[in-house]
Design an enzyme around this catalytic site. Sequence first.
Site, PDB file in Angstrom:
ATOM      1  N   ILE A 150       1.646   4.451   5.614  1.00 13.90           N
ATOM      2  CA  ILE A 150       2.154   3.190   5.078  1.00 13.90           C
ATOM      3  C   ILE A 150       1.410   2.852   3.790  1.00 13.90           C
ATOM      4  O   ILE A 150       0.176   2.845   3.761  1.00 13.90           O
ATOM      5  CB  ILE A 150       1.964   2.042   6.089  1.00 13.90           C
ATOM      6  N   LYS A 151       2.188   2.569   2.743  1.00 16.71           N
ATOM      7  CA  LYS A 151       1.591   2.086   1.490  1.00 16.71           C
ATOM      8  C   LYS A 151       1.823   0.583   1.403  1.00 16.71           C
ATOM      9  O   LYS A 151       2.964   0.119   1.517  1.00 16.71           O
ATOM     10  CB  LYS A 151       2.207   2.781   0.278  1.00 16.71           C
ATOM     11  N   GLN A 152       0.740  -0.168   1.209  1.00 14.23           N
ATOM     12  CA  GLN A 152       0.853  -1.621   1.168  1.00 14.23           C
ATOM     13  C   GLN A 152      -0.130  -2.190   0.153  1.00 14.23           C
ATOM     14  O   GLN A 152      -1.192  -1.618  -0.086  1.00 14.23           O
ATOM     15  CB  GLN A 152       0.545  -2.198   2.555  1.00 14.23           C
TER      16      GLN A 152
END
Length: 350
Positions: free
Chosen positions: A236-238
Amino acid sequence: MSQTIQELLGDEAKGLFEHECKTIDRGRLHLPGPDFLERIVCGTDRNQRVINSLARLFEHGRLSGTGYVSILPVDQGIEHSAGASFAPNPDYFDPENIVRLAIEGGCNAVASTVGVLGAVSRKYAHRIPFLVKVNHNELLSYPNTFDQVMFASVDRAYDLGAVAVGATIYFGSEQSRQQLVEVAEAFEHAHELGMGTVLWCYLRNPAFKADKDYHTSADLTGQANHLGVTIQADIIKQKLPTNNGGYPALKFGKTSPLVYEKLTTDHPIDLCRYQVANCYMGRAGLINSGGASSGASDLAEAVKTAVVNKRAGGTGLISGRKAFQRPMNEGVELLNRIQDVYLDDSITVA
């Protein structure tokens, strides 16, 4: 600990390095490490080809074998425009220089468009893992909308030798449910072909701006992460959280007061820890983005983000504009300083 890291953090160093997380204990997390694939991923429904692809990503570059990743993403030319992205350093209009920066910078992978990576795939796909971003929001269409359009197919990414595909969902936008369907189907097909999946879990809705901008609140971004792992994103990129309390401030959706009373505080590490918790307690790795380039403070900002991510239990950093909007040697230096945080055993999970 590296003196350089301490100097870059300045007065913030003490508060970051001495913080003890008393919200969600680190013992509850599935933390990064050299055995992460065997300990976590091999117990999932991912086929052997996906595990092989993820192994290639985790075992490349300066962070090889640590369980952490450093990724160079250069897809900003689509949404932010090529002029806005590359005018500060026109060398990066040339796709080869993007890939060269990732290689010389010791990154685990390079993430970009099918056009950029396809332009040089036969020369470089065997030298560094490719992550093909398959959808984008382009802002040449007027009026602008918060939508994502499929620019490339999963099959095309597979053909040019990618180890993973990436996609964005703008959670909160009018089109987000359609994007969920499209990306979930793309990720399922990517796994069938043996590629990993990375989801850009961003929030987009003008209503998310009230007394402050809640696009980066821990509670809302945490829920975006939870939706991302639901469609089986491997990573996940956040964005790093900058505040909290989006649900009560905007008066929509459902949450629990325990999120604010027990599971978070105002400390940046605790806010990021809540993001990690929403990634199935770290079963899917959380990588935070480096953000826009702001000039002389870029190096200090990037190192701070890396420290917060690592101490929260995250898996690494994905930093683009701070690296490529400057001469290549300076970009390499910035990427290396980020990686030094993850290589420093004295910087532990809080």
